[in-house]
Motif scaffolding. Sequence first.
Motif, short mmCIF file in Angstrom:
data_model
loop_
_atom_site.label_atom_id
_atom_site.label_comp_id
_atom_site.label_asym_id
_atom_site.label_seq_id
_atom_site.Cartn_x
_atom_site.Cartn_y
_atom_site.Cartn_z
N UNK A 12 0.85 -1.18 0.00
CA UNK A 12 0.00 0.00 0.00
C UNK A 12 0.89 1.24 0.00
N UNK A 13 0.57 2.22 -0.82
CA UNK A 13 1.33 3.46 -0.90
C UNK A 13 0.42 4.60 -0.45
N UNK A 14 0.89 5.42 0.46
CA UNK A 14 0.06 6.46 1.07
C UNK A 14 0.56 7.85 0.70
N UNK A 15 -0.38 8.76 0.43
CA UNK A 15 -0.07 10.17 0.23
C UNK A 15 -1.31 10.97 0.60
N UNK A 16 -1.12 12.00 1.42
CA UNK A 16 -2.27 12.78 1.87
C UNK A 16 -3.32 11.88 2.48
N UNK A 17 -4.61 12.08 2.12
CA UNK A 17 -5.66 11.21 2.65
C UNK A 17 -5.87 9.95 1.80
N UNK A 93 -1.51 19.90 -3.55
CA UNK A 93 -0.80 19.74 -4.80
C UNK A 93 -0.14 18.37 -4.86
N UNK A 94 -0.40 17.65 -5.93
CA UNK A 94 0.17 16.31 -6.09
C UNK A 94 1.00 16.18 -7.36
N UNK A 95 0.53 16.76 -8.47
CA UNK A 95 1.19 16.57 -9.76
C UNK A 95 1.58 17.91 -10.34
N UNK A 96 2.86 18.09 -10.64
CA UNK A 96 3.36 19.30 -11.29
C UNK A 96 3.68 19.00 -12.75
N UNK A 97 3.39 19.97 -13.62
CA UNK A 97 3.78 19.86 -15.02
C UNK A 97 5.13 20.52 -15.22
N UNK A 98 6.01 19.86 -15.93
CA UNK A 98 7.32 20.43 -16.26
C UNK A 98 7.30 20.73 -17.75
N UNK A 99 7.26 22.01 -18.09
CA UNK A 99 7.05 22.44 -19.47
C UNK A 99 8.04 21.78 -20.42
N UNK A 100 7.49 21.20 -21.47
CA UNK A 100 8.31 20.59 -22.49
C UNK A 100 8.92 19.25 -22.12
N UNK A 101 8.70 18.78 -20.88
CA UNK A 101 9.35 17.54 -20.47
C UNK A 101 8.34 16.48 -20.04
N UNK A 102 7.60 16.74 -18.97
CA UNK A 102 6.70 15.70 -18.48
C UNK A 102 6.00 16.11 -17.20
N UNK A 108 4.58 14.04 -0.61
CA UNK A 108 5.31 12.99 0.11
C UNK A 108 4.58 11.65 -0.01
N UNK A 109 5.34 10.58 -0.21
CA UNK A 109 4.79 9.23 -0.37
C UNK A 109 5.42 8.32 0.67
N UNK A 110 4.59 7.53 1.33
CA UNK A 110 5.09 6.56 2.32
C UNK A 110 4.54 5.18 1.99
N UNK A 111 5.27 4.15 2.39
CA UNK A 111 4.82 2.78 2.20
C UNK A 111 4.07 2.32 3.45
N UNK A 112 3.17 1.36 3.26
CA UNK A 112 2.47 0.78 4.40
C UNK A 112 1.06 1.27 4.49
N UNK A 113 0.32 0.70 5.44
CA UNK A 113 -1.09 1.01 5.64
C UNK A 113 -1.24 1.92 6.84
N UNK A 114 -1.84 3.10 6.68
CA UNK A 114 -2.03 4.00 7.80
C UNK A 114 -3.13 3.52 8.71
N UNK A 115 -3.31 4.24 9.81
CA UNK A 115 -4.35 3.88 10.76
C UNK A 115 -5.72 3.99 10.11
N UNK A 116 -6.63 3.14 10.54
CA UNK A 116 -7.98 3.17 9.98
C UNK A 116 -8.68 4.48 10.34
N UNK A 117 -9.55 5.00 9.49
CA UNK A 117 -10.30 6.19 9.82
C UNK A 117 -11.24 5.93 10.99
N UNK A 118 -11.77 7.00 11.54
CA UNK A 118 -12.57 6.88 12.76
C UNK A 118 -13.76 5.96 12.58
N UNK A 119 -14.34 5.95 11.37
CA UNK A 119 -15.53 5.14 11.15
C UNK A 119 -15.25 3.66 11.29
#
Length: 499
Positions: A12-17, A93-102, A108-119
């Motif tokens: 599992x890969x985590x970023x933001x929510x 912000x997650x994805x930036x455009x680099x003009x003329x390139x890609x 920030x990206x982390x590996x693993x499973x975060x804590x379950x949400x409150x529900x």
Amino acid sequence: MTLPANEWADSCVCFGPFRLYPQQRVLLEHGQPVRLGSRAFDILATLIAHAGTTVAKSDLLARVWPDTVVEEANLRVHVAALRKALRDGAGRRYIDSVAGRGYTFVAPVTDGTPAEPAATSSTTSCSTLPGCPAPPAGPLIGRADDVAAVVRQLTTHRLVTLVGTGGVGKTALALTAARQVAAWMPCCCADLATAADPGAVTAALAAALGLPPSPEPLAPLLARLRAHPLLLLLDNCEHVVEAVAALAERLLQEAPRLSILATSREALRAADERVMPLAPLDCPGPETSGAALLAAPAVALFLYRAGIDADVLNDADAAAVAQICRRVDGIPLALELAAGRLDLFHVRELAARLDDPLHLLKGGRRTAPPRHRSWRASLAWSWATLTPVEETVLRRLATLRGEFGLAAASRLAADGMVDAADVDDAVAALHAKSLLAARHTEAGLRCRLVAGAREYALALAGCASDGGPVRCAVARPGLPIPARAPLPRGGKRITTRTA
């Protein structure tokens, strides 16, 4: 630049929510699935795999459209859809455009499973539910794509039913998928094989959730299911399928955060059900040899269960293994039972004896349910769900070897005992109950009985007279006729689906 394979493809890969499950192709936000097109998902997975670095447009096009030449405008459209799904914008912000390139994934990206949400707090986590599904015994060989497909379906459908013939591995697959879903949703498993009658289904579900016995278990069951998100695995539904269908519809209507994964030898035919047929494992063809033969999933499972190293097989033994796999249609239970007989027979002798599978395929695991301890017991479990008309039609179809067309089936089965108008319905029902395989050809629909069903039906025909002309010399004295299912079918027309 050549993009390397994703090293984290099973994690599992985590970023933001968000949580991304690349192998299952699932993206969650606060535990809820995010709808993404397949191209947008591939773009996201590729960018995250190389987070912090710019991925060239040409490399993204090659990764996402590997066999197609497309315009760069297609890439921009899918990146825009991805940004919309992520709500990428001011303050997020997650994805930036680099003009003329890609493009660059900048969060920030982390590996693993975060804590379950409150529900889904620890009070209802999978580990604390009495019916939390345990992992299956042994590896699931050849089923990785099937597991991923089930997990994907569960992110968009609240009722998913795995359908397949007895012993094909529905329970093991469902347990594996449920354990993966448990990363973001509590799960509970109820084995309905022990439900003696339709009225016991609700009580069995309540018991799986740890509720105390009650003369009216539906009210406390609904109260529990309304409280938290939950994946409910309903295993072995075929003998109480009508009761399960009615209860599943009621539960899903009144518990909006509930999802259901069912396993059955026939579909529930409930509202909004997503039916996923589970096919047997692929077998090598008669002309297959060498590495291709050993790579076939059915062969790999047989060798694993038999404890045989593929490197020690000579050509004759490898051909015998392939013959065994084809003879039992690649059905995992039959392969396991066959592998267990190698303590007595050489593999070539075993292949030669499989013309009598009912006598040979027995002696399964002591811990297996009774219906999985022999091939005859598995077929008896399916037979018990048939109506009298379906029984008669199946016994008569058993006199046909190999594949047959519907016209031949109708002529044979309608001979005096069965109304011709009922034959098509009965054939469709046998297909729906996973006793009849069917495929479309240019000459029309071709059918055949699944492995062992022909021998079982012929043996019963030789023991129990129904006034018809069918008799068989392979019948054995004392072969029991299983009890019929407690619920009769309602006579409704069933549409044949290709297996």
